[in-house]
Motif scaffolding. Sequence first.
Motif, mmCIF file in Angstrom:
data_model
loop_
_atom_site.group_PDB
_atom_site.id
_atom_site.type_symbol
_atom_site.label_atom_id
_atom_site.label_comp_id
_atom_site.label_asym_id
_atom_site.label_seq_id
_atom_site.Cartn_x
_atom_site.Cartn_y
_atom_site.Cartn_z
ATOM 1 N N MET A 1 36.018 -0.474 -22.880
ATOM 2 C CA MET A 1 36.463 0.757 -22.685
ATOM 3 C C MET A 1 38.203 1.166 -23.036
ATOM 4 O O MET A 1 39.063 0.046 -22.534
ATOM 5 C CB MET A 1 36.471 2.019 -22.182
ATOM 6 N N ARG A 2 38.063 1.422 -24.498
ATOM 7 C CA ARG A 2 40.401 1.903 -24.610
ATOM 8 C C ARG A 2 40.280 2.735 -23.668
ATOM 9 O O ARG A 2 39.942 4.308 -23.751
ATOM 10 C CB ARG A 2 40.347 1.721 -26.115
ATOM 11 N N ASN A 3 41.325 3.245 -23.844
ATOM 12 C CA ASN A 3 42.259 3.924 -22.962
ATOM 13 C C ASN A 3 44.386 4.272 -23.141
ATOM 14 O O ASN A 3 44.680 3.357 -23.912
ATOM 15 C CB ASN A 3 42.463 4.094 -21.321
ATOM 16 N N ASP A 4 44.203 5.498 -23.204
ATOM 17 C CA ASP A 4 45.966 4.977 -22.704
ATOM 18 C C ASP A 4 46.278 5.537 -22.043
ATOM 19 O O ASP A 4 47.330 6.705 -21.944
ATOM 20 C CB ASP A 4 45.858 6.576 -24.455
ATOM 21 N N LEU A 5 45.886 4.990 -20.676
ATOM 22 C CA LEU A 5 46.794 5.404 -19.227
ATOM 23 C C LEU A 5 48.105 5.083 -19.155
ATOM 24 O O LEU A 5 48.683 5.595 -18.441
ATOM 25 C CB LEU A 5 45.945 4.802 -18.153
ATOM 26 N N ALA A 6 48.130 3.780 -19.827
ATOM 27 C CA ALA A 6 50.090 3.164 -19.961
ATOM 28 C C ALA A 6 51.005 4.290 -20.545
ATOM 29 O O ALA A 6 51.815 5.044 -19.673
ATOM 30 C CB ALA A 6 49.566 1.919 -20.103
ATOM 31 N N GLU A 7 50.901 4.731 -22.001
ATOM 32 C CA GLU A 7 51.047 6.082 -22.482
ATOM 33 C C GLU A 7 51.157 7.065 -21.390
ATOM 34 O O GLU A 7 52.857 8.140 -21.420
ATOM 35 C CB GLU A 7 50.987 6.391 -23.317
ATOM 36 N N ARG A 8 49.986 7.283 -20.893
ATOM 37 C CA ARG A 8 49.939 8.786 -20.084
ATOM 38 C C ARG A 8 51.186 8.394 -18.832
ATOM 39 O O ARG A 8 51.772 9.804 -18.327
ATOM 40 C CB ARG A 8 49.110 9.502 -19.953
ATOM 41 N N ARG A 9 51.084 7.848 -18.265
ATOM 42 C CA ARG A 9 51.690 7.293 -17.008
ATOM 43 C C ARG A 9 53.512 7.292 -17.412
ATOM 44 O O ARG A 9 54.285 7.778 -17.067
ATOM 45 C CB ARG A 9 50.968 6.007 -16.035
ATOM 46 N N GLN A 10 53.975 6.387 -18.154
ATOM 47 C CA GLN A 10 55.144 6.391 -19.097
ATOM 48 C C GLN A 10 55.285 7.664 -19.344
ATOM 49 O O GLN A 10 57.203 8.142 -19.055
ATOM 50 C CB GLN A 10 54.917 5.150 -19.959
ATOM 51 N N GLU A 11 54.431 8.194 -19.938
ATOM 52 C CA GLU A 11 55.135 9.567 -20.502
ATOM 53 C C GLU A 11 55.701 10.579 -19.232
ATOM 54 O O GLU A 11 56.904 11.239 -18.757
ATOM 55 C CB GLU A 11 54.509 10.386 -21.193
ATOM 56 N N ARG A 12 55.277 10.153 -18.337
ATOM 57 C CA ARG A 12 55.432 10.962 -16.845
ATOM 58 C C ARG A 12 56.964 10.052 -16.362
ATOM 59 O O ARG A 12 56.966 10.664 -14.636
ATOM 60 C CB ARG A 12 54.148 11.792 -15.864
ATOM 61 N N GLY A 13 56.824 9.246 -16.484
ATOM 62 C CA GLY A 13 58.430 8.456 -16.095
ATOM 63 C C GLY A 13 57.454 7.154 -14.435
ATOM 64 O O GLY A 13 58.340 7.316 -13.774
ATOM 65 N N TRP A 14 56.766 7.556 -14.039
ATOM 66 C CA TRP A 14 55.659 6.425 -13.300
ATOM 67 C C TRP A 14 55.685 5.683 -13.506
ATOM 68 O O TRP A 14 55.144 4.601 -14.671
ATOM 69 C CB TRP A 14 54.125 7.272 -13.408
ATOM 70 N N SER A 15 55.762 4.797 -12.331
ATOM 71 C CA SER A 15 55.161 3.290 -11.843
ATOM 72 C C SER A 15 53.688 3.439 -11.687
ATOM 73 O O SER A 15 53.120 4.306 -11.662
ATOM 74 C CB SER A 15 56.346 2.444 -10.590
ATOM 75 N N GLN A 16 53.556 2.099 -11.832
ATOM 76 C CA GLN A 16 51.989 1.704 -11.901
ATOM 77 C C GLN A 16 51.070 2.091 -10.245
ATOM 78 O O GLN A 16 50.272 2.251 -10.083
ATOM 79 C CB GLN A 16 51.684 0.341 -11.839
ATOM 80 N N GLY A 17 52.353 1.961 -9.777
ATOM 81 C CA GLY A 17 52.242 2.337 -8.041
ATOM 82 C C GLY A 17 52.470 3.747 -7.494
ATOM 83 O O GLY A 17 51.330 4.225 -7.023
ATOM 84 N N ARG A 18 52.910 4.564 -8.658
ATOM 85 C CA ARG A 18 52.742 5.120 -8.383
ATOM 86 C C ARG A 18 51.686 6.494 -9.003
ATOM 87 O O ARG A 18 50.714 6.832 -8.342
ATOM 88 C CB ARG A 18 54.273 6.294 -9.107
ATOM 89 N N LEU A 19 50.955 5.902 -9.810
ATOM 90 C CA LEU A 19 50.109 6.318 -9.981
ATOM 91 C C LEU A 19 49.122 5.988 -9.751
ATOM 92 O O LEU A 19 47.645 6.740 -9.418
ATOM 93 C CB LEU A 19 49.510 6.188 -11.863
ATOM 94 N N ALA A 20 49.008 4.737 -8.853
ATOM 95 C CA ALA A 20 47.771 4.048 -8.062
ATOM 96 C C ALA A 20 47.745 4.878 -6.202
ATOM 97 O O ALA A 20 47.021 5.388 -6.237
ATOM 98 C CB ALA A 20 48.274 2.846 -7.187
ATOM 99 N N GLU A 21 48.786 5.679 -7.106
ATOM 100 C CA GLU A 21 48.989 6.625 -4.708
ATOM 101 C C GLU A 21 48.415 8.481 -5.288
ATOM 102 O O GLU A 21 47.445 8.574 -4.572
ATOM 103 C CB GLU A 21 50.738 6.230 -4.549
ATOM 104 N N GLU A 22 48.707 8.026 -6.642
ATOM 105 C CA GLU A 22 48.006 10.120 -7.156
ATOM 106 C C GLU A 22 46.329 9.227 -7.108
ATOM 107 O O GLU A 22 46.052 10.490 -6.318
ATOM 108 C CB GLU A 22 48.454 9.832 -8.211
ATOM 109 N N LEU A 23 46.342 8.161 -7.204
ATOM 110 C CA LEU A 23 44.663 7.912 -7.723
ATOM 111 C C LEU A 23 43.880 7.551 -5.982
ATOM 112 O O LEU A 23 42.773 7.738 -6.337
ATOM 113 C CB LEU A 23 43.763 6.831 -8.812
ATOM 114 N N GLY A 24 44.848 6.971 -5.042
ATOM 115 C CA GLY A 24 43.873 6.607 -3.977
ATOM 116 C C GLY A 24 43.378 5.007 -4.486
ATOM 117 O O GLY A 24 42.113 4.850 -3.589
#
Length: 62
Positions: A1-24
């Motif tokens: 399945m394709r996704n645009d998760l990286a683009e959405r994360r980068q638009e917010r200026g979030w690191s992968q670690g920050r997104l991981a925290e937000e998602l648990g």
Amino acid sequence: MRNDLAERRQERGWSQGRLAEELGVSRQTVISLEKGRFDPSLPLAFRIAAVFGCRIEDVFTP
């Protein structure tokens, strides 16, 4: 399945670690999701959509 998760994360200026925290989840889970190696469970997909304020279908495409 394709996704645009990286683009959405980068638009917010979030690191992968920050997104991981937000998602648990771990940073490794975010990496796997972004690379398409892992498809999220339905509850996780709902959390991702909620974090970005959109529908699941806006993030993920078959």
